[in-house]
Design a protein around this motif. Structure first.
Motif, PDB file in Angstrom:
ATOM      1  N   GLU A 141       0.844  -1.212   0.000  1.00  0.00           N
ATOM      2  CA  GLU A 141       0.000   0.000   0.000  1.00  0.00           C
ATOM      3  C   GLU A 141       0.873   1.254   0.000  1.00  0.00           C
ATOM      4  O   GLU A 141       0.595   2.214  -0.711  1.00  0.00           O
ATOM      5  CB  GLU A 141      -0.937  -0.006   1.222  1.00  0.00           C
ATOM      6  CG  GLU A 141      -2.020  -1.084   1.179  1.00  0.00           C
ATOM      7  CD  GLU A 141      -2.783  -1.124  -0.148  1.00  0.00           C
ATOM      8  OE1 GLU A 141      -3.206  -0.054  -0.610  1.00  0.00           O
ATOM      9  OE2 GLU A 141      -2.909  -2.217  -0.727  1.00  0.00           O
ATOM     10  N   GLU A 142       1.947   1.219   0.801  1.00  0.00           N
ATOM     11  CA  GLU A 142       2.860   2.378   0.855  1.00  0.00           C
ATOM     12  C   GLU A 142       3.507   2.615  -0.507  1.00  0.00           C
ATOM     13  O   GLU A 142       3.654   3.757  -0.948  1.00  0.00           O
ATOM     14  CB  GLU A 142       3.965   2.140   1.889  1.00  0.00           C
ATOM     15  CG  GLU A 142       3.513   2.278   3.329  1.00  0.00           C
ATOM     16  CD  GLU A 142       4.576   1.753   4.303  1.00  0.00           C
ATOM     17  OE1 GLU A 142       5.779   2.001   4.096  1.00  0.00           O
ATOM     18  OE2 GLU A 142       4.199   1.075   5.283  1.00  0.00           O
ATOM     19  N   ALA A 143       3.890   1.525  -1.170  1.00  0.00           N
ATOM     20  CA  ALA A 143       4.554   1.662  -2.481  1.00  0.00           C
ATOM     21  C   ALA A 143       3.583   2.184  -3.534  1.00  0.00           C
ATOM     22  O   ALA A 143       3.980   2.922  -4.439  1.00  0.00           O
ATOM     23  CB  ALA A 143       5.138   0.319  -2.910  1.00  0.00           C
ATOM     24  N   LYS A 144       2.328   1.803  -3.411  1.00  0.00           N
ATOM     25  CA  LYS A 144       1.325   2.315  -4.367  1.00  0.00           C
ATOM     26  C   LYS A 144       1.256   3.829  -4.255  1.00  0.00           C
ATOM     27  O   LYS A 144       1.222   4.541  -5.251  1.00  0.00           O
ATOM     28  CB  LYS A 144      -0.043   1.716  -4.036  1.00  0.00           C
ATOM     29  CG  LYS A 144      -0.226   0.280  -4.516  1.00  0.00           C
ATOM     30  CD  LYS A 144      -1.665  -0.023  -4.248  1.00  0.00           C
ATOM     31  CE  LYS A 144      -2.193  -1.319  -4.416  1.00  0.00           C
ATOM     32  NZ  LYS A 144      -3.484  -1.584  -3.893  1.00  0.00           N
ATOM     33  N   LYS A 145       1.260   4.293  -2.994  1.00  0.00           N
ATOM     34  CA  LYS A 145       1.167   5.746  -2.749  1.00  0.00           C
ATOM     35  C   LYS A 145       2.453   6.457  -3.168  1.00  0.00           C
ATOM     36  O   LYS A 145       2.417   7.482  -3.840  1.00  0.00           O
ATOM     37  CB  LYS A 145       0.942   5.992  -1.252  1.00  0.00           C
ATOM     38  CG  LYS A 145      -0.517   5.941  -0.876  1.00  0.00           C
ATOM     39  CD  LYS A 145      -0.714   6.566   0.506  1.00  0.00           C
ATOM     40  CE  LYS A 145      -1.857   5.842   1.199  1.00  0.00           C
ATOM     41  NZ  LYS A 145      -1.482   5.131   2.398  1.00  0.00           N
ATOM     42  N   ALA A 146       3.595   5.903  -2.746  1.00  0.00           N
ATOM     43  CA  ALA A 146       4.867   6.602  -2.969  1.00  0.00           C
ATOM     44  C   ALA A 146       5.298   6.603  -4.434  1.00  0.00           C
ATOM     45  O   ALA A 146       5.885   7.575  -4.910  1.00  0.00           O
ATOM     46  CB  ALA A 146       5.961   5.968  -2.108  1.00  0.00           C
ATOM     47  N   PHE A 147       5.035   5.490  -5.144  1.00  0.00           N
ATOM     48  CA  PHE A 147       5.593   5.361  -6.497  1.00  0.00           C
ATOM     49  C   PHE A 147       4.530   5.197  -7.580  1.00  0.00           C
ATOM     50  O   PHE A 147       4.866   4.956  -8.735  1.00  0.00           O
ATOM     51  CB  PHE A 147       6.540   4.146  -6.563  1.00  0.00           C
ATOM     52  CG  PHE A 147       7.525   4.068  -5.419  1.00  0.00           C
ATOM     53  CD1 PHE A 147       8.433   5.093  -5.194  1.00  0.00           C
ATOM     54  CD2 PHE A 147       7.552   2.965  -4.567  1.00  0.00           C
ATOM     55  CE1 PHE A 147       9.343   5.020  -4.147  1.00  0.00           C
ATOM     56  CE2 PHE A 147       8.453   2.885  -3.516  1.00  0.00           C
ATOM     57  CZ  PHE A 147       9.355   3.916  -3.306  1.00  0.00           C
ATOM     58  N   GLY A 148       3.273   5.268  -7.196  1.00  0.00           N
ATOM     59  CA  GLY A 148       2.207   5.016  -8.175  1.00  0.00           C
ATOM     60  C   GLY A 148       2.312   3.594  -8.693  1.00  0.00           C
ATOM     61  O   GLY A 148       1.954   3.297  -9.843  1.00  0.00           O
ATOM     62  N   ALA A 149       2.859   2.707  -7.849  1.00  0.00           N
ATOM     63  CA  ALA A 149       3.096   1.323  -8.284  1.00  0.00           C
ATOM     64  C   ALA A 149       1.793   0.538  -8.340  1.00  0.00           C
ATOM     65  O   ALA A 149       0.824   0.859  -7.655  1.00  0.00           O
ATOM     66  CB  ALA A 149       4.070   0.643  -7.317  1.00  0.00           C
ATOM     67  N   LYS A 150       1.834  -0.503  -9.149  1.00  0.00           N
ATOM     68  CA  LYS A 150       0.717  -1.447  -9.161  1.00  0.00           C
ATOM     69  C   LYS A 150       1.079  -2.535  -8.138  1.00  0.00           C
ATOM     70  O   LYS A 150       2.218  -3.019  -8.124  1.00  0.00           O
ATOM     71  CB  LYS A 150       0.629  -2.044 -10.565  1.00  0.00           C
ATOM     72  CG  LYS A 150      -0.497  -3.008 -10.758  1.00  0.00           C
ATOM     73  CD  LYS A 150      -0.501  -3.469 -12.221  1.00  0.00           C
ATOM     74  CE  LYS A 150      -1.377  -4.695 -12.335  1.00  0.00           C
ATOM     75  NZ  LYS A 150      -1.229  -5.371 -13.604  1.00  0.00           N
ATOM     76  N   GLY A 151       0.158  -2.903  -7.280  1.00  0.00           N
ATOM     77  CA  GLY A 151       0.441  -3.922  -6.263  1.00  0.00           C
ATOM     78  C   GLY A 151      -0.093  -5.277  -6.680  1.00  0.00           C
ATOM     79  O   GLY A 151      -1.168  -5.370  -7.261  1.00  0.00           O
ATOM     80  N   LEU A 152       0.686  -6.319  -6.412  1.00  0.00           N
ATOM     81  CA  LEU A 152       0.239  -7.683  -6.724  1.00  0.00           C
ATOM     82  C   LEU A 152       0.412  -8.565  -5.506  1.00  0.00           C
ATOM     83  O   LEU A 152       1.231  -8.286  -4.624  1.00  0.00           O
ATOM     84  CB  LEU A 152       1.078  -8.268  -7.862  1.00  0.00           C
ATOM     85  CG  LEU A 152       0.839  -7.785  -9.290  1.00  0.00           C
ATOM     86  CD1 LEU A 152       1.722  -8.582 -10.244  1.00  0.00           C
ATOM     87  CD2 LEU A 152      -0.618  -7.901  -9.706  1.00  0.00           C
ATOM     88  N   ALA A 153      -0.307  -9.667  -5.482  1.00  0.00           N
ATOM     89  CA  ALA A 153      -0.125 -10.652  -4.410  1.00  0.00           C
ATOM     90  C   ALA A 153       1.222 -11.348  -4.628  1.00  0.00           C
ATOM     91  O   ALA A 153       1.660 -11.493  -5.773  1.00  0.00           O
ATOM     92  CB  ALA A 153      -1.253 -11.674  -4.460  1.00  0.00           C
ATOM     93  N   PRO A 154       1.892 -11.766  -3.534  1.00  0.00           N
ATOM     94  CA  PRO A 154       3.230 -12.355  -3.675  1.00  0.00           C
ATOM     95  C   PRO A 154       3.315 -13.513  -4.681  1.00  0.00           C
ATOM     96  O   PRO A 154       4.297 -13.626  -5.401  1.00  0.00           O
ATOM     97  CB  PRO A 154       3.542 -12.856  -2.260  1.00  0.00           C
ATOM     98  CG  PRO A 154       2.763 -11.953  -1.374  1.00  0.00           C
ATOM     99  CD  PRO A 154       1.519 -11.610  -2.117  1.00  0.00           C
ATOM    100  N   ASP A 155       2.270 -14.322  -4.759  1.00  0.00           N
ATOM    101  CA  ASP A 155       2.390 -15.496  -5.634  1.00  0.00           C
ATOM    102  C   ASP A 155       2.152 -15.183  -7.113  1.00  0.00           C
ATOM    103  O   ASP A 155       2.231 -16.086  -7.952  1.00  0.00           O
ATOM    104  CB  ASP A 155       1.451 -16.619  -5.156  1.00  0.00           C
ATOM    105  CG  ASP A 155       0.002 -16.161  -5.103  1.00  0.00           C
ATOM    106  OD1 ASP A 155      -0.243 -14.953  -5.246  1.00  0.00           O
ATOM    107  OD2 ASP A 155      -0.881 -17.023  -4.919  1.00  0.00           O
TER     108      ASP A 155
END
Ligand code: NAD
Length: 373
Positions: free
Chosen positions: A232-246
């Protein structure tokens, strides 16, 4: 699996400590990761709950230097295997980076969130102090800069502390960042990261810092971590797309950057990789050495882990230089990482060999030359 050498206990710390440190040797037939390691020390302290393994692989180039990992391995054998593989990697890493140190690594089998108590760290510090002159250590997964500072108050052979060269992780991340650009240049003739899709596995000390570097040059980040708050932090900080680990391995991306634990690249996972480059900080990314050939045959360029992630080692090694730590000199050496990688990529391509084989060959050449001198 393990045989105790004589004398059984190397050195007990003074006072009332219940710590014992045994010098053991492994049975190669039962432990495939055993590679004629020079020494394996086993520290145990029932009172603090410490089970620590210090593996010294090869000291031809100098005294052993390697991080300490705190991780809840599912068995003692898994922890020992980790220490053996990681220490071997450190031998190669030092040789390639041109630092005058041998390969060693420590593993504390414990959950860093719940079991890394001050008493456990104190006990481990006593073990380190007893190994002074034979092993230098710094932080790795599960050990923080504050932990390293704490250990340093009791053991002089701890580097990468606040009062020394500082946190090695941003330096490792910077070396990986430069290495990613070198891989991109080799593949595409340009090192521009603008819009390049990069899947980062693990948002810890190195992974986060790497994301900062990549984001600054407008890479398109896809990230994961087992700690969902980090995503969640990375989504905010970098506009990243988040995925589940697997699902990170099969993410739609140009580059896959493993920055969590080892063994993620294997014959089972390679078919699902969508990236054309694997370049990240994790140690022992390949489950088996031969997986590098499979990557090559799948058209994926692999930046050997111990070459691309040497920045932290270079930085902590600089702390032990005769004239003391010199940040500019350390960073100049880190800036050599892309050139080293480019040479490996080119040699591998010309010879039609996996990059990992070429890197290992260069490391072994240096060790053999030093041994013969
Ligand atoms: P760290 O403990 O700070 O971060 C590791 C991160 O990976 C954590 O956030 C953890 O939650 C996450 N993680 C663990 N398993 C995961 C999984 N299956 N999927 C997704 N995320 C997962 O460690 P670090 O210092 O950032 O090191 C990362 C890797 O780089 C390690 O393999 C380490 O050995 C290697 N490395 C680190 C340095 C350094 O300077 N710190 C130097 C060389 C190599």
């Amino acid at each position: 699996m393990l045989h105790v050498r004589e004398p059984r206990t190397l050195k007990k710390p003074a006072g009332k400590s219940t710590l014992t440190i045994a010098d053991v040797t492994a049975d190669a037939a039962l432990l495939p990761a055993y590679d004629s390691h020079e020494r394996i020390w086993l520290g145990r302290d029932d009172e603090s709950g410490l089970t620590a393994i210090v593996a010294i692989h090869n000291t031809v180039l100098g005294p052993a230097l390697g991080g300490t990992r705190v991780w809840p391995h599912e068995s003692f054998e898994a922890g020992l295997t980790d220490a053996l593989r990681l220490s071997r990697g450190m031998t190669y890493k030092s040789a390639i980076a041109g630092t005058p140190f041998g390969g060693g690594k420590a593993v504390i089998i414990a959950d860093p969130k719940t079991e890394k108590t001050p008493s456990l760290l104190s006990s481990y510090a006593d073990m380190l102090a007893a190994l002074e002159g034979q092993f230098f250590t710094a932080e790795d997964v599960g050990l923080t800069l504050a932990d390293a500072d704490f250990l340093r108050t009791r053991a002089p052979n701890v580097v990468g502390t606040k009062s020394g060269s500082g946190n090695p992780s941003p330096v490792t991340a910077y070396g990986v960042f430069l290495g990613i650009k070198a891989a991109l240049r080799h593949r595409r003739g340009t090192e521009s990261l603008k819009g390049v899709g990069i899947a980062v596995q693990g948002l810890g000390s190195v992974g986060w810092s790497l994301c900062e570097n990549l984001h600054e040059e407008s890479a398109a980040l896809t990230v994961t971590d087992i700690d969902t708050a980090r995503i969640e932090e990375a989504k905010k900080a970098f506009g990243a797309k988040g995925l589940a680990p697997d699902t990170i391995l099969s993410a739609e991306a140009d580059i896959f950057a493993p920055c969590a634990l080892g063994g993620v690249i294997s014959r089972e996972t390679i078919p699902s990789l969508r990236a054309e480059i694997v370049a990240g900080s994790a140690n022992n990314q390949l489950a088996r050495h031969e997986d590098a050939r499979l990557l090559m045959e799948s058209g994926i360029l692999y930046a050997p882990d111990y070459v691309i992630n040497a920045g932290g080692l270079i930085n902590v090694a600089a702390e032990l230089a005769p004239g003391g730590y010199n940040r500019a000199a350390a960073m100049a050496k880190v800036a050599q990482i892309p050139k080293t990688l480019s040479d490996i990529f080119t040699r591998a391509e010309v010879q039609g060999r996996p990059t990992n084989d070429v890197a290992a060959e260069i490391a072994m050449e240096r060790i053999r030359t030093a041994a013969a001198a």
